[in-house]
Structures are given as structure tokens and as C-alpha cells.
Design an enzyme around this catalytic site. Sequence first.
Site, mmCIF file in Angstrom:
data_model
loop_
_atom_site.group_PDB
_atom_site.id
_atom_site.type_symbol
_atom_site.label_atom_id
_atom_site.label_comp_id
_atom_site.label_asym_id
_atom_site.label_seq_id
_atom_site.Cartn_x
_atom_site.Cartn_y
_atom_site.Cartn_z
ATOM 1 N N ARG B 16 0.841 -1.215 0.000
ATOM 2 C CA ARG B 16 0.000 0.000 0.000
ATOM 3 C C ARG B 16 0.870 1.258 0.000
ATOM 4 N NH1 ARG B 16 -1.947 1.340 6.136
ATOM 5 N NH2 ARG B 16 -0.370 0.114 7.203
ATOM 6 N N GLU B 64 -19.099 3.750 0.551
ATOM 7 C CA GLU B 64 -18.437 3.055 -0.562
ATOM 8 C C GLU B 64 -19.317 2.976 -1.805
ATOM 9 O OE1 GLU B 64 -18.465 1.896 2.571
ATOM 10 O OE2 GLU B 64 -16.368 2.229 3.109
ATOM 11 N N PHE B 89 -14.230 -3.770 2.141
ATOM 12 C CA PHE B 89 -15.287 -2.752 2.040
ATOM 13 C C PHE B 89 -15.569 -2.391 0.588
ATOM 14 C CE2 PHE B 89 -13.246 -1.410 6.256
ATOM 15 C CZ PHE B 89 -13.935 -2.399 6.934
#
Lengths: 279, 319
Positions: B16, B64, B89
Site C-alpha cells: 500500500r 463506498e 469494504f
Amino acid sequence: MAVASTTSIDELKEKAKTLRRHIVRMTTEAGSGHPSSSLSAVEVVTALYFGGFLRYDPQQPRKPDRDRFILSKGHAAPVLYAALAEAGYFPVEDLMTLRKLGSPLEGHPNYKRLPGIEASTGSLGQGLSIGIGHALAVRLDGYDARVYVMIGDGEMDEGQVWEALAAANKYRLGNLTAIIDQNGYQQTGATKDVLDLTPLDEKIRAFGWHVQTINGNCMESVVAALDAARKVTDRPTCIIAQTKKGFGILDVLQETGDVNFHGKPLPPDLAEKALEVLK
Amino acid sequence: MFYGEASGLKMGKATRDAFGRALEELGKDRTDVVVVDADVGNSTRTEWFAKAFPERSFNIGIAESNLVGIAGGLAASGKTPVIASFACFLLCNAYDQIRMSVAFPELNVKLVGTHSGISIGEDGPSQMGIEDVALACSFPGMTVVVPADEPSTRAATAAMLDHRGPVYLRLGRPSVPIVYENGVEFRIGKANVVRDGKDVTIIANGLMVAVALDAATALEKEGVSARVVDMHTVKPIDVEAIRAAAEQTRGIVVAEEHAPFGGLGSVVAMAAAENGISTPMRFVNIGDRYAESGDPMGLLKKYGLTPEAVADACRSVLG
């Protein structure tokens, strides 16, 4: 009232009738579809496409500075197809291919297959978010394009719509107009019985939007409301168009004993009657 | 101790982090790139882009569904939106929005799922994306990329932006060892052989590539020569890399940090079956279960994502 210089209210009313005839014909020919949900939205769609509000070019359907119309209540596709055909995106004869194998006039709008379609819809609740994306993009690019999104009142049950209402306010999207086609019914019954979200106007105003409530089947009111919305540039605008599901052929639908008449075409004999009424 | 150490790998950054820096860098020239965030930018590292390019960054709150829809609209108006959230998510919460607003209209949206797998550790199963690869692969036309380390994630980020069409990039939370210390040739859909071998092939992606290398190092001591293939692109899968493994070695072990159904193992097995590639296979994954809270290394051990488990699968596949 700033109607497009070339189109009078009377002409718009005539165009609305034409759209209604297309809707009845194509859904009866298809043997399925949502004519009543399409008919309630005719005045708004007619005013947008033919009243000088939407700036578009059928020859360049993805022109970056165009105005956008997103039909979030995708099951009302016939009203959009009728308008697009009348606007010159494709031949009017193609309307009779609705829902048939190989036709780009699918049961719900398909962005990939038909010019003039701005979003693939049919899973409710998503059009306003897509509209925000367009509105942010044209703002980044410096175009003064407007984005209109039509939402069903039953569709307001979807939580995503409220996420979008909040976000549009955060970014003060003065180039975004939501039109709620409040025809009072959803699939299984009246919206007030299924999930009563009224008063919609107070709720949406509390989200920071400019809100107008109008008779959405009155062309004069629709044109005036769209004109007023266009003048608001510091925040998103909402028009709650109070309409009747099946407007234009209400008496014919009455005969069926089902005023909701959701998701089914008129049988050929009733379609004939409806077309008489819509002459 | 960390996986990869036994194979001489040095510790690098989390994927990330590599993505966040790469995006910030690429954003300078790619003025079409826009970041939309559902309020996790400091976890997904899109905040670095947002700090550099605030006018092209939008934090739309913890929503989302709206996130994905907005990205679809931006893409339809010519932008290249990058949206990052926790893998679970993004893929699980907004699955239908990805379907309707990205995949079905084939829009150029870049979906980035961080905190994938069980190696996120202490936050527990509600935050662990263990179904995301299966969900991403299920969308017609979606490209699915799972890079192994820092250099390949930087390359994957660039490749993702250059690719026309929807992409899912799967990233992790913890620091991972550097597999590609001497540079990486990264092409979407083209697997990399990171260690050659002639007896058995381990096909892995994500942090399981380092685990696979340690398994190969252990097997070497037994006289077993294991090839390690970094199958960073799950979709479209590299059929030729699978064919070469089947023809040049005696079996395939597929290792992934994911639930067993619909992930890399499923995709490799189907590609093999469909292409007449017949070879014994074994599968190393989390198993058909949810994990629990705990330290990342402890979790990887408890849920069977170890060099020992991969080496055992290799021994099993060789009979």
C-alpha cells in the site's frame, strides 16, 4: 420564462404526446416493459430535450461540454428512448425493436450500446452518484455543462441516494439537478405505504439543496422549474415533480382496475384505446 | 523473523505504501488521474496524492456505494479515477455499484483494495479481505492484479493507469520483503518466474511469493528443485506460464492469501483444465473459514500460510 426560443409550450405539449404514443406502442410491441413509470416522466423529459434545457448534439453524443441526462430510474427507459429518437440519435422506427434480441434498446439503458445513454442503470439508487462524478469532471475541465438526474420516488428508498445527496452538497455542485419523479407508486404499492419518506422536500432541503416542488405533469410548471433550477449555481438543485403514474392515459388504465400498472405493457386493445386518447 | 528472510530477501515497504508513493509520482504527469476516497486515505495511502493534488482529490465520507458511483461518472467524463479502500469494504460493500457503474459499462475506473488477506492482523476478520479476488474476478472484463512487493507494486500502479478499462489492484497492510531487488519487468497478464526449478512449480502472488521462495529454499536442502512463479495477474491468467510449469515440472502448488473458492487457485485450475493442461495440483490458502484477531505472523502460521505448508504441498504433489 426562458423557454428555448424555437419551442413554445404548445409545441412541447405536442411533443409530449408524441413521446407518449411511442411509449405505448413500443412497450405493447415488446410485450413487456414499464409504460406507466415512463408516462409519468414525459413532461420533464420532453422539456429537458426539446425545451432548450439540455445542450446536446446527436452527431457527437460524447462531446465533453454537453449537458448530461441520467435516467436513474432505468425501468423508465422507453421515455428516454422516445426522446432520443425524436432528438435524432437514432431512427424513430428503431423504437419498435425495444427489448428484442440484438437491439441496443434494451430493457434498461445500456451505456455501451446506445448513443445518448449517459449511464447504465436499472439497479436502483446509483444514478445520482454517477451524476456527481460527471458534475465534478466537467467542473475540473472548466465546462459550464449541467447534469440532470431523474430518480424515482420509490428509488429514494435506496441508501446510496442519500449518500449522494450529502456529497453533492459538500462540493456545492451548482451544475447538478436531481429530478424526483414522484408518481406515488413503486412495485408493490403506494410509496407512502411501502416506505413513507415524505416530506421529501424538507429532508432534501436539510441536506443543503435548493428544492422546488411542482406539478410534474404540467408543462408550464416543469419549464418554469427547470429554468429556476438553472439559475441556481451555488448549490445542487432538486425538483420534486409530483406526477401520476400512467399520466396521459389514466382513464384507460383505470379500466384495468390497476392504477399502479407497474411493469407491464398495455394489451393491444387497450393500447389502441390509449393511442386514440393520445391523438 | 519474516518470510523471505531464509531466501535472502531484504525487508521492504508495504505494497500500500509503494502504491501511495507511485500514485503521487505518476499524478504529476497524469493530470487525468483523480482520487476519490471514502475516508480511509491515510490507510490506503491515497492521502499522499491528495496532499500533492488537492484539486483532484475528493473525500466523500464513509460511503463506498457512492464512492464507486462517483468514480463511474468521472470515468464516463474522461477522468481516470483511482478509488482505494479496504479490500473487503470496496469489493463486498460496493459489489453492485462496481457491477453497474464500472464493470458493465466498461469504465476506466481503478479499484484498489488495501488491507487484503489475514496479514492485517489485530483488527480481525471484519477488516480482512479474503473474498475480494473471487469477487473481482467475477466481473466480466475486470483485470485483477496482486503484486508481491514494493518494486512490482510501483510498476503495477503505472501499468494499471496505462491500461484502458477497469482494474482491481489488491494490496496489503504489512511491510513485505523485496522479491524484485534487481528491478522488475511487469506486464499485466505476464507471470514472472522469480526462481527457476525443475521438479515442482509454486504459483503464488501477493506476500505468498516470499513464502513460496522460502519453501523452495527449504526444499532445495532435500534435493527438490522448486520453481516459483509470481502470478501477479489473476485475470487474465497467464496460461503459458501454467503450461510451462506442467510441461517442465511434475506438479503445481498454488499459494494465495485468500479463501479457497474463486481465487488464484480456482483460476489456475480452470485455466489448466480448459487448455488441456494435465498435472497434479495442490492448493494452499486460508481454508474455507474466517480468521481471527492476532499478530500477522501468528495468523499466517495458524491459518496455514507458511513455507512449511507450501513445502508440504510440494512434497504431496510429487507423491
